[in-house]
Motif scaffolding. Sequence first.
Motif, PDB file in Angstrom:
ATOM      1  N   GLN A  47      35.693  10.998  32.333  1.00  0.00           N
ATOM      2  CA  GLN A  47      35.860   9.875  31.411  1.00  0.00           C
ATOM      3  C   GLN A  47      35.122   8.622  31.894  1.00  0.00           C
ATOM      4  N   TYR A  48      35.154   8.334  33.194  1.00  0.00           N
ATOM      5  CA  TYR A  48      34.602   7.087  33.721  1.00  0.00           C
ATOM      6  C   TYR A  48      33.257   7.250  34.432  1.00  0.00           C
ATOM      7  N   ALA A  49      32.778   8.458  34.625  1.00  0.00           N
ATOM      8  CA  ALA A  49      31.557   8.705  35.390  1.00  0.00           C
ATOM      9  C   ALA A  49      30.334   7.933  34.893  1.00  0.00           C
ATOM     10  N   PRO A  50      30.110   7.797  33.570  1.00  0.00           N
ATOM     11  CA  PRO A  50      28.904   7.080  33.129  1.00  0.00           C
ATOM     12  C   PRO A  50      28.839   5.615  33.561  1.00  0.00           C
ATOM     13  N   LEU A  51      29.987   5.008  33.803  1.00  0.00           N
ATOM     14  CA  LEU A  51      30.008   3.603  34.219  1.00  0.00           C
ATOM     15  C   LEU A  51      30.678   3.436  35.578  1.00  0.00           C
ATOM     16  N   ALA A  52      30.604   4.454  36.398  1.00  0.00           N
ATOM     17  CA  ALA A  52      31.291   4.419  37.692  1.00  0.00           C
ATOM     18  C   ALA A  52      30.853   3.230  38.541  1.00  0.00           C
ATOM     19  N   GLY A  53      29.555   2.949  38.585  1.00  0.00           N
ATOM     20  CA  GLY A  53      29.057   1.822  39.379  1.00  0.00           C
ATOM     21  C   GLY A  53      29.558   0.494  38.869  1.00  0.00           C
ATOM     22  N   THR A  54      29.587   0.327  37.576  1.00  0.00           N
ATOM     23  CA  THR A  54      30.029  -0.928  36.974  1.00  0.00           C
ATOM     24  C   THR A  54      31.520  -1.153  37.196  1.00  0.00           C
ATOM     25  N   ILE A  55      32.318  -0.146  36.944  1.00  0.00           N
ATOM     26  CA  ILE A  55      33.767  -0.278  37.116  1.00  0.00           C
ATOM     27  C   ILE A  55      34.108  -0.513  38.590  1.00  0.00           C
ATOM     28  N   ALA A  56      33.493   0.242  39.462  1.00  0.00           N
ATOM     29  CA  ALA A  56      33.738   0.084  40.896  1.00  0.00           C
ATOM     30  C   ALA A  56      33.337  -1.314  41.361  1.00  0.00           C
ATOM     31  N   ASN A  57      32.254  -1.836  40.818  1.00  0.00           N
ATOM     32  CA  ASN A  57      31.790  -3.163  41.212  1.00  0.00           C
ATOM     33  C   ASN A  57      32.755  -4.250  40.767  1.00  0.00           C
ATOM     34  N   ILE A  58      33.349  -4.121  39.607  1.00  0.00           N
ATOM     35  CA  ILE A  58      34.326  -5.106  39.132  1.00  0.00           C
ATOM     36  C   ILE A  58      35.526  -5.152  40.073  1.00  0.00           C
ATOM     37  N   ILE A  59      36.049  -4.000  40.410  1.00  0.00           N
ATOM     38  CA  ILE A  59      37.210  -3.950  41.300  1.00  0.00           C
ATOM     39  C   ILE A  59      36.857  -4.505  42.682  1.00  0.00           C
ATOM     40  N   ALA A  60      35.714  -4.101  43.216  1.00  0.00           N
ATOM     41  CA  ALA A  60      35.281  -4.581  44.530  1.00  0.00           C
ATOM     42  C   ALA A  60      35.091  -6.094  44.521  1.00  0.00           C
ATOM     43  N   TRP A  61      34.570  -6.624  43.437  1.00  0.00           N
ATOM     44  CA  TRP A  61      34.341  -8.064  43.337  1.00  0.00           C
ATOM     45  C   TRP A  61      35.650  -8.841  43.360  1.00  0.00           C
ATOM     46  N   VAL A  62      36.619  -8.403  42.612  1.00  0.00           N
ATOM     47  CA  VAL A  62      37.906  -9.108  42.553  1.00  0.00           C
ATOM     48  C   VAL A  62      38.539  -9.176  43.940  1.00  0.00           C
ATOM     49  N   VAL A  63      38.565  -8.074  44.632  1.00  0.00           N
ATOM     50  CA  VAL A  63      39.146  -8.035  45.972  1.00  0.00           C
ATOM     51  C   VAL A  63      38.366  -8.947  46.921  1.00  0.00           C
ATOM     52  N   ALA A  64      37.052  -8.846  46.896  1.00  0.00           N
ATOM     53  CA  ALA A  64      36.211  -9.624  47.814  1.00  0.00           C
ATOM     54  C   ALA A  64      36.267 -11.121  47.539  1.00  0.00           C
ATOM     55  N   VAL A  65      36.319 -11.533  46.289  1.00  0.00           N
ATOM     56  CA  VAL A  65      36.281 -12.961  45.980  1.00  0.00           C
ATOM     57  C   VAL A  65      37.586 -13.648  46.387  1.00  0.00           C
ATOM     58  N   ILE A  66      38.688 -12.968  46.263  1.00  0.00           N
ATOM     59  CA  ILE A  66      39.956 -13.553  46.720  1.00  0.00           C
ATOM     60  C   ILE A  66      39.928 -13.729  48.235  1.00  0.00           C
ATOM     61  N   PHE A  67      39.471 -12.708  48.931  1.00  0.00           N
ATOM     62  CA  PHE A  67      39.321 -12.797  50.384  1.00  0.00           C
ATOM     63  C   PHE A  67      38.350 -13.921  50.757  1.00  0.00           C
ATOM     64  N   ALA A  68      37.218 -13.997  50.076  1.00  0.00           N
ATOM     65  CA  ALA A  68      36.173 -14.984  50.387  1.00  0.00           C
ATOM     66  C   ALA A  68      36.654 -16.418  50.195  1.00  0.00           C
ATOM     67  N   PHE A  69      37.444 -16.671  49.163  1.00  0.00           N
ATOM     68  CA  PHE A  69      37.925 -18.037  48.941  1.00  0.00           C
ATOM     69  C   PHE A  69      38.683 -18.537  50.165  1.00  0.00           C
ATOM     70  N   PHE A  70      39.593 -17.731  50.647  1.00  0.00           N
ATOM     71  CA  PHE A  70      40.423 -18.176  51.767  1.00  0.00           C
ATOM     72  C   PHE A  70      39.653 -18.276  53.077  1.00  0.00           C
ATOM     73  N   VAL A  71      38.790 -17.315  53.386  1.00  0.00           N
ATOM     74  CA  VAL A  71      38.059 -17.410  54.651  1.00  0.00           C
ATOM     75  C   VAL A  71      37.021 -18.528  54.623  1.00  0.00           C
ATOM     76  N   ASN A  72      36.409 -18.767  53.471  1.00  0.00           N
ATOM     77  CA  ASN A  72      35.460 -19.885  53.373  1.00  0.00           C
ATOM     78  C   ASN A  72      36.182 -21.222  53.474  1.00  0.00           C
ATOM     79  N   LYS A  73      37.265 -21.341  52.782  1.00  0.00           N
ATOM     80  CA  LYS A  73      38.041 -22.587  52.780  1.00  0.00           C
ATOM     81  C   LYS A  73      38.539 -22.927  54.183  1.00  0.00           C
ATOM     82  N   ILE A  74      39.118 -21.932  54.849  1.00  0.00           N
ATOM     83  CA  ILE A  74      39.768 -22.168  56.137  1.00  0.00           C
ATOM     84  C   ILE A  74      38.782 -22.169  57.297  1.00  0.00           C
ATOM     85  N   PHE A  75      37.961 -21.129  57.410  1.00  0.00           N
ATOM     86  CA  PHE A  75      37.166 -20.940  58.618  1.00  0.00           C
ATOM     87  C   PHE A  75      35.751 -21.493  58.560  1.00  0.00           C
ATOM     88  N   VAL A  76      35.174 -21.587  57.366  1.00  0.00           N
ATOM     89  CA  VAL A  76      33.776 -22.019  57.281  1.00  0.00           C
ATOM     90  C   VAL A  76      33.671 -23.511  56.992  1.00  0.00           C
TER      91      VAL A  76
END
Length: 159
Positions: A47-76
């Motif tokens: 069902q999801y194979a044709p857009l596997a890269g796109t769907i995976a990228n959306i999920i990866a982005w959400v996780v990474a951006v939340i992490f990035a906000f806090f580490v940039n704010k605090i440590f950088v």
Amino acid sequence: MKQKLTTLWNKYVNCETVSYFICGVLTTILNLAVYAVCYNIFVASDQYAPLAGTIANIIAWVVAVIFAFFVNKIFVFNSKVWRGRALFDEFWKFMVARLLSFVFEEVFILVVVDLLHFDYMIFGKVSVAKLFASVFVMIMNYFASKFLIFVKKEEKPDV
């Protein structure tokens, strides 16, 4: 020539850029890991194979951006803002900047991986197209964070 390189090195290699690089690498590793796991899950699905890269990228982005906000704010950028309008301003500017870089990355992944099928994996898991896009996005995000988001305001003397 050596003097010019030394001058450039001293100007651009400092605590902020080194910590941004380290946090950016950690964020990129998290992003790539989440992408690889999700991609492999979705590509196995009919069902999801044709857009596997796109769907995976959306999920990866959400996780990474939340992490990035806090580490940039605090440590950088050592932002001390944790309340009120100023915190909200940092957060929404961060999200908008990351959303714009995400749009670039998503279009790149959609075209290169899902439409052109012009991608290969290194170590059997990591997308070269995703890695290339991530490096470019990390550079874009540094400048946005430094000059638009975590801008230190000069303190005004009491009158």
